[in-house]
Design a protein around this motif. Structure first.
Motif, short mmCIF file in Angstrom:
data_model
loop_
_atom_site.label_atom_id
_atom_site.label_comp_id
_atom_site.label_asym_id
_atom_site.label_seq_id
_atom_site.Cartn_x
_atom_site.Cartn_y
_atom_site.Cartn_z
N GLU A 1 -1.73 -8.76 -0.01
CA GLU A 1 -2.16 -7.36 0.05
C GLU A 1 -3.46 -7.16 -0.73
O GLU A 1 -3.74 -7.86 -1.70
CB GLU A 1 -1.08 -6.45 -0.55
CG GLU A 1 0.16 -6.33 0.29
CD GLU A 1 -0.04 -5.45 1.52
OE1 GLU A 1 -1.06 -4.72 1.57
OE2 GLU A 1 0.82 -5.50 2.41
N ASP A 2 -4.21 -6.14 -0.31
CA ASP A 2 -5.48 -5.86 -0.97
C ASP A 2 -5.31 -5.43 -2.42
O ASP A 2 -6.17 -5.71 -3.26
CB ASP A 2 -6.23 -4.76 -0.21
CG ASP A 2 -6.83 -5.28 1.08
OD1 ASP A 2 -6.80 -6.51 1.26
OD2 ASP A 2 -7.33 -4.48 1.88
N THR B 1 -18.22 -10.06 3.45
CA THR B 1 -17.14 -9.94 2.47
C THR B 1 -17.02 -11.21 1.64
O THR B 1 -16.74 -11.16 0.44
CB THR B 1 -15.82 -9.62 3.18
OG1 THR B 1 -15.97 -8.38 3.85
CG2 THR B 1 -14.67 -9.51 2.21
N GLN C 1 -16.93 -11.45 -2.31
CA GLN C 1 -15.85 -12.10 -3.05
C GLN C 1 -16.35 -13.26 -3.90
O GLN C 1 -15.81 -13.53 -4.96
CB GLN C 1 -14.76 -12.57 -2.09
CG GLN C 1 -14.01 -11.38 -1.48
CD GLN C 1 -12.87 -11.82 -0.59
OE1 GLN C 1 -12.77 -12.98 -0.22
NE2 GLN C 1 -12.03 -10.87 -0.22
N PRO D 1 -13.04 -1.49 -2.45
CA PRO D 1 -12.65 -2.51 -1.48
C PRO D 1 -12.67 -2.04 -0.05
O PRO D 1 -12.73 -0.85 0.24
CB PRO D 1 -11.23 -2.83 -1.89
CG PRO D 1 -10.74 -1.56 -2.48
CD PRO D 1 -11.91 -0.90 -3.13
N ASN E 1 -5.12 0.14 1.52
CA ASN E 1 -4.20 -0.87 0.99
C ASN E 1 -4.60 -1.34 -0.40
O ASN E 1 -4.00 -2.23 -0.95
CB ASN E 1 -4.16 -2.08 1.92
CG ASN E 1 -3.96 -1.67 3.36
OD1 ASN E 1 -3.20 -0.74 3.62
ND2 ASN E 1 -4.66 -2.31 4.27
N ALA E 2 -5.63 -0.74 -0.94
CA ALA E 2 -6.14 -1.23 -2.22
C ALA E 2 -5.41 -0.61 -3.39
O ALA E 2 -5.64 -0.98 -4.53
CB ALA E 2 -7.63 -0.97 -2.34
#
Lengths: 325, 322
Positions: free
Chosen positions: A219-220, B48, B52, B96, B101-102
């Motif tokens: 998951e992020d 990305t 990263q 992000p 979902n962060a």
């Protein structure tokens, strides 16, 4: 919160009432003479007067509504009827058996959950490594073994050959042990059946935890935590494990409902005086009132466990609860 | 203006079953203080991965195989874990991709911002709460909502929370990684202008990763264009718009509608992105380039400065200007 609890409670009261009604109707819907169930094979030798007396004693001449009322009253006063095979009131049998079952299956569930969660976490954290592969193989191997076989192997090694642990029972009979000595005696009797139970049931928790943890680690928010500079241990336990535990909690709650039903096979192999074995015996001897009572206990505990799950889940997962209360 | 971040010859590869995927190769660019740099390219071109790599978040099977990333003179790629803990969020933070979902669903948004503050700044819980409230107000959310869980917010609000979180420890550089993906156009515009305003207000350096060329050209100072793991062009926004040199940059500009010139035809780029696994030495755009000649298929063009501040990796330019 209280509105939520009382709403849920009402739901479960309805479920229990439905269940009790079904349990009441079931034997009355079955074909055959109730006398056969009550008195067994002897019924052929009875005079009509004797038969009448038995029917009268059990209120079977009353109207069905009256019978239902009496049945409910009896259940709520703890009267589950009489076991003709064991010649004892059923409530006495349950009182005797339930504590042992709760000790064995309850402890088994807690232990296998802890072990499964721990190794599942390790396995997922080191996915793709040798540790992961080894753990996975080991747990698959464990789950492939039948419980009676594991039990027999353990008995033959630790009891028969090495003589370290007792072969059967929950405690030594007629020993009159007191206090600490009795406790140690009980623990000694518990070790083998408990080990067997944990060995065969640990894999499901392990697999669920590993899979769930793998999902969460992708998951992020886990990457976010890393980018924030959160320490690895904190990420693992605070951010990942907390989320990964949710499915495990669901399975735990479901299994909790079945703990009072005991572990039939293991209790039979180790002659452990639990509810599982009681059920097994009652089925073998066609002791219908007893079968009914043990099934009722299981359904009760499943319902209660579900109710507990409903109460606990909103605390574990903030997404649940507040909105559907 | 001083340089905040400089990326030199960064290469990040991924091990796959079929071979090495050269996701990012030989990428160099820099970001000045208070500058907004747009890093642009189509999906899968390595934007990305660059982000990263800078943040040191590349994990197995990926690896940064070469290059260096200097943040205020410190090489991030050589930093130890404890150095990194100190650098992260205080110096460099990230908004992000998909903020939906962060945020960790089982903790309140406040707790997650407070976690970052307590980790890096020497303040007590009460001060951290106060700062969290202020941060939320800054991005247009009622400060009292710090006690809410992520699922109690809308997508746009979660994105704002993610921005507030990124700013929690007054970083010098913020990487916004396609942070408007999944939002409707109106909310996207609001979030982007919020980032722009905050950037000006706090004199932040921002790397804005996106595939939305018109949006990037409207707010960024400089633009770096990526194609299939390589940087193909890097110049000021004005220069890119007027004098784009690389065929891919030109094609990209022609592929987006122009509101001021609605008559112009929008043309797509034929072909598709090459597979980056075991890619041979060549200009990676040659398969789709209308001007490609033999040399493009055999050598990788050098990424070099053709005018002050204008970098291109293309042989055509060399041929034309000697």
């Amino acid at each position: 919160m209280w509105k939520f609890v009382t709403g849920k409670l009402l739901q479960y009261v309805i479920v229990i009432m439905l269940m009790l009604t079904l349990n009441f109707l079931l034997p009355r819907l079955m074909p055959g003479n109730p006398l056969v169930f009550l008195a067994g094979e002897d019924v052929g030798f009875m005079t009509s007067k004797e038969k009448e007396a038995i029917l009268e004693k059990h209120g079977l001449n009353d109207s069905i509504v009256q019978q239902y009322g009496t049945y409910l009253k009896n259940i709520f006063t703890g009267d589950f009827g009489f076991s003709y095979q064991q010649k004892r009131p059923i409530i006495e049998l349950l009182k005797e058996r339930l504590p042992w079952t709760m000790l064995l299956t309850g402890l088994g569930l807690v232990l296998s959950t802890i072990i499964g969660v721990l190794f599942g976490t390790i396995s997922a954290w080191r996915r793709g490594t040798k540790t992961d592969a080894n753990l996975l193989t080991m747990f698959m191997f464990l789950s492939a073994m039948p419980s009676f076989w594991v039990g027999m192997i353990l008995v033959s090694v630790f009891s028969a050959q090495l003589g370290w642990l007792p072969v059967f029972g929950a405690e030594s009979a007629w020993s009159n042990l007191k206090g600490m000595d009795r406790f140690i005696d009980i623990v000694k009797h518990l070790i083998l059946p408990l080990t067997t139970l944990v060995l065969i049931s640990v894999t499901s928790t392990f697999m669920i935890m590993r899979y769930s943890m793998l999902n969460v680690l992708g998951e992020d928010y886990i990457m976010m935590a890393k980018a924030k500079g959160v320490k690895e241990k904190v990420i693992k336990y605070k951010h990942a494990m907390r989320n990964a535990l949710l499915p495990v909690a669901t399975v735990f709650m479901l299994s909790l409902g079945f703990t009072l039903g005991g572990a039939t096979v293991i209790e039979t192999v180790f002659a452990y005086p639990g509810v599982g074995r009681l059920m097994f015996e009652s089925v073998l001897s066609r002791d219908y009132p007893l079968i009914q009572a043990t099934f009722l206990i299981i359904t009760f505990s499943v319902v209660i466990a579900n109710f507990l799950a409903d109460l606990i889940y909103p605390i574990l997962d903030p997404k649940v609860g507040k909105h559907n209360g | 203006m001083s340089t905040v971040l400089s990326v030199e010859n960064l290469s990040t590869f991924f091990k796959t079953d079929k071979g090495i995927a050269k996701a990012v190769e030989n990428v160099s660019f820099s970001v000045d203080e208070g500058e907004m740099l747009g890093l642009i390219g189509e999906s899968g071109c390595g934007k990305t991965t660059v982000a990263q790599s800078i943040l040191r978040l590349i994990e197995y099977p990926g690896k940064v195989v070469a290059g260096s990333v200097y943040l205020n003179g410190k090489n991030l790629l050589k930093a130890t874990d404890s150095d990194l803990t100190g650098l992260r969020w205080r110096e460099i933070s990230v908004i992000p991709q998909s903020a939906m979902n962060a945020l960790n669903p089982v903790y309140t948004v406040g707790d997650q911002i407070i976690e970052a503050i307590l980790l890096h700044d020497n303040v007590n819980k009460k001060e951290a709460v106060e700062r969290t409230k202020k941060l939320l107000e800054l991005v247009g959310i009622d400060g009292e909502r710090w006690k809410s869980y992520p699922h109690e917010f809308s997508g746009g609000m979660k994105q704002r929370v993610a921005i507030a979180m990124a700013l929690a420890c007054n970083p010098k550089l913020v990487i916004s990684d396609e942070s408007t993906t999944g939002l409707d156009v109106l909310t996207q515009a609001q979030v982007i202008s919020l980032i722009k305003n905050l950037q000006k207000k706090m004199n932040l350096s921002v790397i804005l990763i996106s595939h939305d060329l018109p949006m990037v050209t409207s707010i960024c100072d400089r633009i770096a264009i990526m194609y299939a793991g390589n940087l193909v062009e890097w110049a000021s926004t004005e220069e890119i718009l007027k004098n784009a040199e690389h065929p891919y940059s030109k094609a990209l500009l022609n592929a987006t509608p122009d509101l001021s010139n609605p008559e112009r035809e929008v043309t797509s780029i034929p072909g598709s992105v090459p597979n980056l696994v075991n890619i041979p030495t060549c200009c990676r755009f040659h398969t789709r380039c209308p001007y490609a000649f033999d040399r493009c298929r055999q050598e990788t063009p050098e990424f070099k400065e053709i005018k002050p501040g204008h970098y291109v990796a293309c042989f055509l330019e060399e041929e034309q200007n000697g």
